[in-house]
Design an enzyme around this catalytic site. Structure first.
Site, mmCIF file in Angstrom:
data_model
loop_
_atom_site.group_PDB
_atom_site.id
_atom_site.type_symbol
_atom_site.label_atom_id
_atom_site.label_comp_id
_atom_site.label_asym_id
_atom_site.label_seq_id
_atom_site.Cartn_x
_atom_site.Cartn_y
_atom_site.Cartn_z
ATOM 1 N N TRP A 1 0.828 -1.222 0.000
ATOM 2 C CA TRP A 1 0.000 0.000 0.000
ATOM 3 C C TRP A 1 0.848 1.252 0.000
ATOM 4 O O TRP A 1 0.519 2.229 -0.665
ATOM 5 C CB TRP A 1 -1.015 -0.041 1.139
ATOM 6 C CG TRP A 1 -2.044 -1.083 0.831
ATOM 7 C CD1 TRP A 1 -2.197 -2.295 1.443
ATOM 8 C CD2 TRP A 1 -2.992 -1.044 -0.260
ATOM 9 N NE1 TRP A 1 -3.200 -3.004 0.811
ATOM 10 C CE2 TRP A 1 -3.697 -2.269 -0.217
ATOM 11 C CE3 TRP A 1 -3.303 -0.121 -1.247
ATOM 12 C CZ2 TRP A 1 -4.713 -2.577 -1.143
ATOM 13 C CZ3 TRP A 1 -4.315 -0.427 -2.163
ATOM 14 C CH2 TRP A 1 -4.996 -1.634 -2.101
ATOM 15 N N ASP B 1 -1.660 6.949 6.141
ATOM 16 C CA ASP B 1 -2.733 6.115 5.610
ATOM 17 C C ASP B 1 -3.108 5.145 6.731
ATOM 18 O O ASP B 1 -2.343 4.243 7.056
ATOM 19 C CB ASP B 1 -2.225 5.356 4.369
ATOM 20 C CG ASP B 1 -3.258 4.372 3.829
ATOM 21 O OD1 ASP B 1 -4.359 4.278 4.399
ATOM 22 O OD2 ASP B 1 -2.950 3.692 2.823
ATOM 23 N N LYS C 1 -12.906 -1.321 6.462
ATOM 24 C CA LYS C 1 -12.259 -2.342 7.285
ATOM 25 C C LYS C 1 -12.775 -2.261 8.722
ATOM 26 O O LYS C 1 -13.496 -3.145 9.157
ATOM 27 C CB LYS C 1 -10.742 -2.219 7.204
ATOM 28 C CG LYS C 1 -10.258 -2.564 5.788
ATOM 29 C CD LYS C 1 -8.989 -1.891 5.430
ATOM 30 C CE LYS C 1 -8.748 -1.747 3.953
ATOM 31 N NZ LYS C 1 -8.951 -2.931 3.138
HETATM 32 N N1 PMP Z 1 -4.389 1.713 1.921
HETATM 33 C C1 PMP Z 1 -4.488 0.565 2.630
HETATM 34 C C2 PMP Z 1 -3.585 0.349 3.800
HETATM 35 C C3 PMP Z 1 -5.438 -0.395 2.254
HETATM 36 O O1 PMP Z 1 -5.529 -1.534 2.934
HETATM 37 C C4 PMP Z 1 -6.279 -0.144 1.135
HETATM 38 C C5 PMP Z 1 -7.330 -1.131 0.707
HETATM 39 N N2 PMP Z 1 -7.156 -2.425 1.005
HETATM 40 C C6 PMP Z 1 -6.109 1.043 0.432
HETATM 41 C C7 PMP Z 1 -5.173 1.958 0.882
HETATM 42 C C8 PMP Z 1 -6.945 1.352 -0.762
HETATM 43 O O2 PMP Z 1 -8.214 1.666 -0.321
HETATM 44 P P1 PMP Z 1 -9.466 1.826 -1.267
HETATM 45 O O3 PMP Z 1 -9.776 0.489 -1.831
HETATM 46 O O4 PMP Z 1 -10.503 2.341 -0.308
HETATM 47 O O5 PMP Z 1 -9.132 2.821 -2.303
#
Ligand code: PMP
Length: 361
Positions: A102, A172, A196
């Site tokens: 991520w 994040d 989540k």
């Molecule tokens: N950052 C993290 C740490 C994530 O776990 C995720 C999604 N699994 C995202 C960003 C991306 O999020 P989204 O699907 O809401 O765009």
């Protein structure tokens, strides 16, 4: 109804009481004769939900007065771009810590906007480790320093955050927001998708220090501009009303459970039990992550005999334990044990793992 235990990484488990309230009120919201999702987002009834949701985030996270709480669309993925568009001016660069999949996505998007310095790169250790927080120092020209507080795929979590002055820290927190108490005042900006720990997908929380709002350039699209949303209290356009309503119910649930500190206690207990089951399996199961940084949210492990993993997923699903497959990019097993996943669910998983290893070991 016998519901399976849902270990999915996101979308993920939502408290059943919340789902029941949503179902009961979907057609006739609080005796209005209409659904909340049919009512104007500018009307009084939705307006109350909107304000109460923001107030609950402020209360549960202890957001200081001089911060704005925004409710946006686009997921955390939009924030990967929106953040540098607003806070990375020409002539400056942004510091990023590459802790895994991520963080890497955040880095790739920021590079499209401006200069990026990767000040720690976990790639050589296959993202099983994080730097010592004390060693983190921003570069002289940094506009901000970005961390990913929990790597959902790698199962890696910052336990103590870096501490430095003069440069805003951006986080994040998509996969560990409100899973533990956090001193919001140490961050310039926090972002997180809801799907989540906080409910269904569709809404993203951005918490930003007001001082930073003046940095947004005027020549970016209005929706992409933090200050536009802050001025409109996140009603610049039609907000994702259903997701916000559902998130409000989840936030009320967290409050009822005693808030972030109480939730953190249970989360740590659940994670400790599961890691213990892995570590004491005589090598049948193994977690690759450095013990100091193992995530309380996403527990990852492999089987000694990786060929048995398909059987593990098949048998666990039959036992009513679903969503245990690791991310497709890394394979292996992963149990996402967010706030709403009850301790009994983890106990059932541990019992299943012991039974499986006894049969196959
Ligand atoms: N950052 C993290 C740490 C994530 O776990 C995720 C999604 N699994 C995202 C960003 C991306 O999020 P989204 O699907 O809401 O765009």
């Amino acid at each position: 109804m016998n519901r399976p235990v849902n270990f999915s990484a996101g979308p993920s488990v939502v408290p059943v009481e919340v789902l029941e309230t949503l179902a009961a009120e979907m057609v006739n919201y609080q005796k209005t004769g209409l659904s909340l999702v049919e009512l104007s987002h500018r009307g009084e009834i939705y307006g109350r939900v909107h304000l109460e949701t923001i107030a609950l985030i402020r209360e549960l996270m202890g957001v200081p007065e001089d911060y704005s709480v925004l409710l946006l669309g686009g997921g955390a993925t939009l924030q990967f771009s929106m953040l540098p568009m607003n806070l990375l001016p020409t002539g400056k660069s942004a510091d990023y810590i590459n802790s895994g999949a991520w963080a890497r996505k955040a880095i790739d998007e920021a590079k499209k906007v401006g200069g990026v310095n990767v000040i720690y790169d976990g790639a050589s250790e296959k993202y099983t480790n994080l730097p010592d927080p004390k060693s983190i120092k921003p570069s002289p020209n940094a506009a901000y320093l970005h961390i990913t507080t929990n790597e959902t795929i790698g199962g890696l979590q910052w336990k103590v955050f870096p501490e430095f002055r003069g440069v805003p820290m951006v986080a994040d927190m998509s996969s560990d927001i409100l899973s533990r108490p956090v001193d919001v005042g140490r961050f310039g900006l926090i972002y997180a998708g809801a799907q989540k720990n906080l409910g269904p997908a569709g809404v993203t929380i951005v918490i930003i220090q007001n001082e930073l709002l003046s940095e947004s350039p005027k020549n970016i699209g209005s929706y992409l501009n933090y200050s536009v949303h802050a001025k409109a209290n996140s009603l610049y356009n039609t907000p994702p009303v259903f997701s916000i309503w559902a998130m409000k119910l989840v936030l009320e649930n967290i409050k009822k459970c005693g808030g972030a500190a109480a939730v953190a206690k249970t989360n740590m207990l659940k994670a400790a039990k599961l890691y213990e089951a892995i570590d004491s399996s005589g090598g049948f199961y193994r977690c690759p992550v450095n013990k100091a940084f193992r995530s309380d949210m996403n527990v990852v492990w492999r089987l000694r005999n990786e060929n048995l993993e398909a059987k593990f997923f098949e048998s666990s699903a039959i036992a009513g334990l679903i969503g245990l497959k690791g991310h497709r990019s890394v394979g292996g097993c992963r149990a996402s044990i967010y706030n709403s996943l009850k301790e009994e669910g983890v106990d059932r998983l541990i019992a299943f793992m012991a039974e499986f290893s006894a049969k196959k070991g």
